[in-house]
Design a protein around this motif. Structure first.
Motif, short mmCIF file in Angstrom:
data_model
loop_
_atom_site.label_atom_id
_atom_site.label_comp_id
_atom_site.label_asym_id
_atom_site.label_seq_id
_atom_site.Cartn_x
_atom_site.Cartn_y
_atom_site.Cartn_z
N LYS A 1 0.89 -1.40 0.27
CA LYS A 1 -0.23 -0.41 0.36
C LYS A 1 0.87 1.70 -0.20
O LYS A 1 0.60 2.10 -0.37
N ILE A 2 2.04 0.85 0.34
CA ILE A 2 3.34 2.25 0.31
C ILE A 2 4.55 1.74 0.28
O ILE A 2 4.73 0.49 0.50
N TYR A 3 5.15 2.73 0.45
CA TYR A 3 6.09 2.80 -0.11
C TYR A 3 7.15 1.77 1.22
O TYR A 3 8.37 0.94 0.81
N THR B 1 10.70 -5.36 2.73
CA THR B 1 10.24 -6.71 2.72
C THR B 1 9.83 -7.49 1.86
O THR B 1 11.20 -8.18 1.74
N ILE B 2 9.99 -6.70 0.96
CA ILE B 2 9.35 -7.31 -0.84
C ILE B 2 10.80 -7.50 -1.12
O ILE B 2 11.33 -8.40 -1.43
N ALA C 1 -1.82 0.03 -4.16
CA ALA C 1 -0.81 1.29 -4.14
C ALA C 1 -1.33 2.13 -4.90
O ALA C 1 -1.84 2.08 -5.91
N SER C 2 -0.86 3.77 -4.67
CA SER C 2 -0.67 4.71 -5.74
C SER C 2 0.46 5.42 -6.08
O SER C 2 0.91 3.91 -6.92
N ASP C 3 -0.14 5.40 -7.55
CA ASP C 3 0.46 5.39 -8.89
C ASP C 3 2.50 6.29 -8.49
O ASP C 3 2.71 5.33 -8.77
N GLU C 4 2.52 7.06 -7.74
CA GLU C 4 3.58 7.44 -6.94
C GLU C 4 4.30 6.35 -6.10
O GLU C 4 5.57 5.87 -6.59
N ALA C 5 3.55 5.65 -5.44
CA ALA C 5 3.61 4.70 -4.53
C ALA C 5 4.79 3.53 -5.65
O ALA C 5 5.38 2.89 -5.34
N THR C 6 3.26 3.05 -6.45
CA THR C 6 3.62 2.02 -6.89
C THR C 6 4.68 2.11 -8.27
O THR C 6 5.41 0.99 -8.47
N ARG C 7 4.92 3.11 -8.56
CA ARG C 7 6.43 3.81 -9.19
C ARG C 7 7.34 3.43 -8.17
O ARG C 7 9.18 3.40 -9.02
N ARG C 8 7.86 3.97 -7.37
CA ARG C 8 8.48 4.26 -6.34
C ARG C 8 9.74 2.66 -6.12
O ARG C 8 10.34 2.29 -6.09
N ILE C 9 8.06 1.82 -5.60
CA ILE C 9 8.59 0.19 -5.84
C ILE C 9 9.44 -0.23 -7.07
O ILE C 9 9.97 -1.24 -6.81
N ILE C 10 8.45 -0.64 -7.89
CA ILE C 10 9.28 -0.51 -9.30
C ILE C 10 10.49 -0.31 -9.12
O ILE C 10 11.41 -0.94 -9.40
N ASP C 11 10.46 0.47 -9.19
CA ASP C 11 11.94 1.55 -9.13
C ASP C 11 13.04 1.50 -8.25
O ASP C 11 14.11 0.15 -9.02
N PHE C 12 13.17 0.60 -6.79
CA PHE C 12 13.90 -0.13 -5.75
C PHE C 12 14.08 -1.76 -6.25
O PHE C 12 14.75 -1.44 -6.23
#
Length: 134
Positions: free
Chosen positions: A56-58, A63-64, A81-92
């Motif tokens: 749900k959040i960055y 854990t992932i 997840a929000s679009d911004e959180a999704t982009r940040r998670i995928i980038d990380f």
């Protein structure tokens, strides 16, 4: 017990001036738990798992990422997840996957499969999804 190296014995002289300056070091090297081994033994690959997450959040990314480092495949559903959180998670996670020589597969618009280097994904649905998303 090992014998101490002596310059006087090696060169055949009577006086070893460096003998007073060198002392035997019996200290152990500290184990640093933050080092990730790239090579995995065969017993770890037999215990591989697939983990499913719906972040749900960055902050959930830590854990992932640890699951990927521990040689587990991860399926992530980004519906919550929000679009911004999704982009940040995928980038990380893209950086994590690059580090462990893994792979990223898009299953649907908001569902991704992140795999370590020893996983292979096969099937017709992958071809269909890639054609549909283009």
């Amino acid at each position: 017990m090992t014998a101490k190296f002596s310059f006087s014995k090696f060169f055949g002289t009577d006086y070893d001036q460096d003998e007073d300056f060198y002392e035997e070091d019996n200290s152990q090297v500290e184990n640093n738990d933050k080092v990730v081994s790239i090579s995995r033994n065969s017993s770890q690959s037999r215990n591989s798992k697939i983990s499913v997450f719906e972040p749900k959040i960055y902050a959930d990314v830590k854990t992932i990422a640890q699951k990927l480092i521990d040689n587990n495949a991860v399926i992530i559903n980004f519906d919550a997840a929000s679009d911004e959180a999704t982009r940040r998670i995928i980038d990380f996670l893209n950086g994590v996957v690059f580090t462990i020589d893994g792979n990223i597969e898009r299953i649907s618009e908001l569902v991704f499969l992140f795999t370590p280097h020893n996983y292979y994904v096969d099937g017709e649905i992958r071809k269909e999804m890639n054609e549909r998303l283009r």
